[in-house]
Design a protein around this motif. Structure first.
Motif, PDB file in Angstrom:
ATOM      1  N   VAL A 381       0.810  -1.209   0.000  1.00 45.14           N
ATOM      2  CA  VAL A 381       0.000   0.000   0.000  1.00 45.14           C
ATOM      3  C   VAL A 381       0.849   1.267   0.000  1.00 45.14           C
ATOM      4  O   VAL A 381       0.394   2.326  -0.444  1.00 45.14           O
ATOM      5  N   GLU A 382       2.077   1.194   0.497  1.00 48.30           N
ATOM      6  CA  GLU A 382       2.917   2.387   0.505  1.00 48.30           C
ATOM      7  C   GLU A 382       3.255   2.858  -0.904  1.00 48.30           C
ATOM      8  O   GLU A 382       3.688   3.995  -1.092  1.00 48.30           O
ATOM      9  N   PHE A 383       3.084   1.995  -1.881  1.00 49.52           N
ATOM     10  CA  PHE A 383       3.406   2.336  -3.270  1.00 49.52           C
ATOM     11  C   PHE A 383       2.152   2.609  -4.097  1.00 49.52           C
ATOM     12  O   PHE A 383       2.206   2.604  -5.327  1.00 49.52           O
ATOM     13  N   LEU A 384       1.029   2.835  -3.423  1.00 50.94           N
ATOM     14  CA  LEU A 384      -0.199   3.191  -4.130  1.00 50.94           C
ATOM     15  C   LEU A 384      -0.042   4.580  -4.731  1.00 50.94           C
ATOM     16  O   LEU A 384       0.340   5.535  -4.046  1.00 50.94           O
ATOM     17  N   ARG A 385      -0.320   4.697  -6.014  1.00 48.49           N
ATOM     18  CA  ARG A 385      -0.130   5.960  -6.715  1.00 48.49           C
ATOM     19  C   ARG A 385      -1.400   6.812  -6.659  1.00 48.49           C
ATOM     20  O   ARG A 385      -2.506   6.274  -6.629  1.00 48.49           O
ATOM     21  N   PRO A 386      -1.254   8.124  -6.652  1.00 47.51           N
ATOM     22  CA  PRO A 386      -2.448   8.983  -6.794  1.00 47.51           C
ATOM     23  C   PRO A 386      -3.120   8.719  -8.138  1.00 47.51           C
ATOM     24  O   PRO A 386      -2.441   8.610  -9.169  1.00 47.51           O
ATOM     25  N   LEU A 387      -4.431   8.606  -8.116  1.00 43.78           N
ATOM     26  CA  LEU A 387      -5.157   8.272  -9.346  1.00 43.78           C
ATOM     27  C   LEU A 387      -6.547   8.875  -9.274  1.00 43.78           C
ATOM     28  O   LEU A 387      -7.186   8.874  -8.214  1.00 43.78           O
ATOM     29  N   ASN A 388      -7.026   9.397 -10.396  1.00 38.66           N
ATOM     30  CA  ASN A 388      -8.383   9.918 -10.469  1.00 38.66           C
ATOM     31  C   ASN A 388      -9.076   9.369 -11.706  1.00 38.66           C
ATOM     32  O   ASN A 388      -8.463   8.713 -12.554  1.00 38.66           O
ATOM     33  N   LEU A 389     -10.371   9.633 -11.783  1.00 35.77           N
ATOM     34  CA  LEU A 389     -11.177   9.098 -12.885  1.00 35.77           C
ATOM     35  C   LEU A 389     -10.703   9.629 -14.229  1.00 35.77           C
ATOM     36  O   LEU A 389     -10.699   8.893 -15.231  1.00 35.77           O
ATOM     37  N   LYS A 390     -10.307  10.889 -14.264  1.00 36.17           N
ATOM     38  CA  LYS A 390      -9.909  11.502 -15.540  1.00 36.17           C
ATOM     39  C   LYS A 390      -8.674  10.820 -16.126  1.00 36.17           C
ATOM     40  O   LYS A 390      -8.586  10.628 -17.345  1.00 36.17           O
ATOM     41  N   THR A 391      -7.726  10.450 -15.279  1.00 36.93           N
ATOM     42  CA  THR A 391      -6.523   9.780 -15.771  1.00 36.93           C
ATOM     43  C   THR A 391      -6.865   8.469 -16.463  1.00 36.93           C
ATOM     44  O   THR A 391      -6.375   8.175 -17.556  1.00 36.93           O
ATOM     45  N   SER A 435       8.397  17.031  -6.941  1.00 41.46           N
ATOM     46  CA  SER A 435       8.463  15.919  -7.882  1.00 41.46           C
ATOM     47  C   SER A 435       7.180  15.102  -7.785  1.00 41.46           C
ATOM     48  O   SER A 435       6.113  15.647  -7.507  1.00 41.46           O
ATOM     49  N   ALA A 436       7.289  13.798  -8.000  1.00 45.15           N
ATOM     50  CA  ALA A 436       6.102  12.945  -8.017  1.00 45.15           C
ATOM     51  C   ALA A 436       5.349  13.047  -6.702  1.00 45.15           C
ATOM     52  O   ALA A 436       5.940  13.071  -5.614  1.00 45.15           O
ATOM     53  N   SER A 437       4.013  13.127  -6.781  1.00 48.93           N
ATOM     54  CA  SER A 437       3.178  13.250  -5.594  1.00 48.93           C
ATOM     55  C   SER A 437       2.963  11.890  -4.946  1.00 48.93           C
ATOM     56  O   SER A 437       3.272  10.841  -5.517  1.00 48.93           O
ATOM     57  N   HIS A 438       2.400  11.919  -3.741  1.00 47.97           N
ATOM     58  CA  HIS A 438       2.175  10.705  -2.959  1.00 47.97           C
ATOM     59  C   HIS A 438       0.680  10.452  -2.821  1.00 47.97           C
ATOM     60  O   HIS A 438      -0.117  11.391  -2.716  1.00 47.97           O
ATOM     61  N   SER A 439       0.309   9.199  -2.781  1.00 49.29           N
ATOM     62  CA  SER A 439      -1.087   8.829  -2.614  1.00 49.29           C
ATOM     63  C   SER A 439      -1.522   9.093  -1.179  1.00 49.29           C
ATOM     64  O   SER A 439      -0.792   8.820  -0.215  1.00 49.29           O
ATOM     65  N   ALA A 440      -2.724   9.622  -1.026  1.00 46.43           N
ATOM     66  CA  ALA A 440      -3.255   9.882   0.317  1.00 46.43           C
ATOM     67  C   ALA A 440      -3.397   8.587   1.103  1.00 46.43           C
ATOM     68  O   ALA A 440      -3.162   8.556   2.320  1.00 46.43           O
TER      69      ALA A 440
END
Length: 504
Positions: A381-391, A435-440
């Motif tokens: 889970v620590e490597f879960l990427r931020p993701l949204n519907l639009k992506t 840089s790259a963002s983190h997943s909440a």
């Protein structure tokens, strides 16, 4: 100058036809809801029938108006022979039921172009509908009685008069699943047209029902009933129950002063209190729990990447009976009968096509989610990427609303457990260096890990200290965000955790 004139304009628009509304509705149904919908359609439409697996399906095409969706070489599409048997042209408009494809572009072609080797290994979309384990339909019902049935049985044998029995049944109906009586007794008395004293007298008898503490109106009353039954309700214990807020805050000095006991006696009283049941009705069965059946399976591919497969057991397999349709059509005499036969045939064909398109769309969205979140599947889970519907929608060429419907009430089975598809959509938290963002979700997991490890060295981390640790790790987060995530995880504050650590 004001005048009248005629103009011809050409434009494109999407008309929400009843068939399109049905396709959209099917897309957002869970597998249990879809099964119920299909059963209702089969009862209503005589041309629909189940696709029962046979040893040689290729030779039984006479009674089939539509072949099930087939998946070969990473592409889920209709077979040309099946399309010819239906007598329908599989063009761009028919293949794109949800209005996502560009004009002149077939969804199946886009899926083949975007399929990535080693990521998706799409198998046949189902070999039987129903989703029930073999023998479930014949399994006898041996369920345990519900809480309300248990209480009603005790009320029937309690020796109530007819009027008191009616009051008891009313009070039982007001009892929730945890065993607590919800509602005001004065309202019950007014509704039933009797004195409040009579309602309280009946409730006092009901308080003697099993399990002990049932039909209490509050947690203190529930605990008091259990202590009375154990003959342990003395003034010191009454003071402890009256000060449960101090116990929740682990304010032991305040409790000792309120109860008038020393530390040893207080420890024994707290131990007795912990042995009680704050939810006496929780041990009884309510409505049968619905087992989560995943719609998609994700497995590691020995060659690398992940295999994404539809769960065949959750896909209803419907066919249109061509022989029966021909018989009924030949027997139709009036225009009304002919119109009815044509209508049910069109509805049956569209439903079969909608189910096929639904399966392909779910598989397409799930495959893209797996591609986006492959690090989570591999490392946690620590490597879960931020993701949204639009992506996801932009990557697969669909509209966000379509992706949203696909991910509602759909579950995926992975090597790390079963998750709802919406679990993989998380907000982004910026990094310190931009840089790259983190997943909440990954940040919440990190906060929980920090707090879980704090008791080992006796140090309790404050929210400010957690912010400093996360900032040192490159996560730009505010203190109020840490507090919000901690409360969402139901983790007490640092002050409460420090008291708990001292008490233990």
């Amino acid at each position: 100058m004001v005048g009248q004139r005629l103009e011809i304009r050409q434009g494109q628009g999407l008309v929400i036809t009843p068939q399109l509304q049905q396709a959209i509705k099917l897309l957002q149904l869970s597998n249990q809801e879809l099964e119920a919908f299909v059963e209702a359609e089969m009862e209503r439409n005589p041309l629909l029938q189940r696709d029962e697996p046979t040893p040689d399906v290729s030779e039984s095409g006479d009674g089939v108006a539509s072949e099930p969706a087939s998946v070969e070489a990473g592409e889920l599409s209709f077979s040309d022979q099946a399309a010819a048997e239906r007598g329908q042209a599989v063009d761009a408009r028919e293949d794109d039921l949800y209005g996502d494809a560009a004009p002149g572009e077939r969804t199946s072609d886009r899926m083949a172009d975007e399929a990535q080797p080693g990521l998706s290994d799409w198998t046949s979309a189902g070999k039987g509908g129903g989703g029930l384990i073999d023998g479930d339909s014949e399994r006898p019902d041996h369920r345990e009685p519900t809480l309300w049935e248990h209480l009603q049985a005790q009320a029937s044998s309690a020796g109530f008069s007819p009027g008191d029995h009616a009051i008891a049944l009313t009070l039982i109906d007001m009892t929730d699943e945890g065993g607590y009586l919800r509602g005001e007794l004065a309202e019950v008395a007014d509704r039933l047209g009797c004195d409040l004293d009579k309602i309280e007298a009946v409730l006092a008898v009901c308080h003697g029902f099993e399990p002990t503490g049932i039909m209490a109106r509050s947690v203190p009353e529930c605990l008091r009933l259990q202590l009375v039954e154990r003959n342990r309700f003395d003034p010191a214990m009454a003071a402890l129950i009256d000060n449960l807020d101090l116990l929740a805050r682990r304010d032991l000095p305040g409790l000792r002063q309120a109860c008038g006991v020393d530390a040893e006696d207080l420890g024994e009283m707290i131990a007795e209190l912990k042995a009680l049941t704050p939810r006496p009705g929780a041990g009884f069965g309510g409505e049968p729990a619905q087992t989560v059946i995943p719609d998609v399976h994700v497995r590691a591919d020995p060659a690398g990447g992940w295999k994404v497969e539809l769960n065949a057991d959750t896909l209803p397999r419907l066919l249109v009976d061509k022989r029966y349709h021909a018989t009924v059509a030949a027997g139709a005499r009036s225009e009304t009968e002919k119109a009815y036969v044509a209508d049910i045939a069109a509805q049956a064909n569209w439903l079969v096509k909608s189910l096929d398109q639904r399966a392909k769309t779910i598989l397409k969205v799930a495959s893209e989610i797996v591609r986006q979140q492959d690090a989570f599947l591999a490392f946690g889970v620590e490597f879960l990427r931020p993701l949204n519907l639009k992506t996801v929608a932009d990557a697969i060429g669909m509209h966000e609303s379509t992706v949203s419907r696909v991910t509602s009430n759909k579950y995926v089975s992975t090597p790390r457990g079963v998750f709802e598809l919406k679990f993989f959509f998380t907000a982004a938290i910026q990094s310190m260096d931009g840089s790259a963002s983190h997943s909440a979700e990954a940040v919440r997991h990190r906060i929980k890990t920090l707090i879980d490890d704090e008791g080992r060295d006796g140090d309790v981390l404050s929210d400010d200290r957690i912010v400093e640790i996360l900032n040192e790790a490159g996560i730009d987060i505010a203190r109020r965000t840490v507090a919000k995530y901690r409360e969402a995880l139901r983790i007490p504050s640092s002050v409460q955790r420090r008291r708990m650590l001292k008490a233990s």
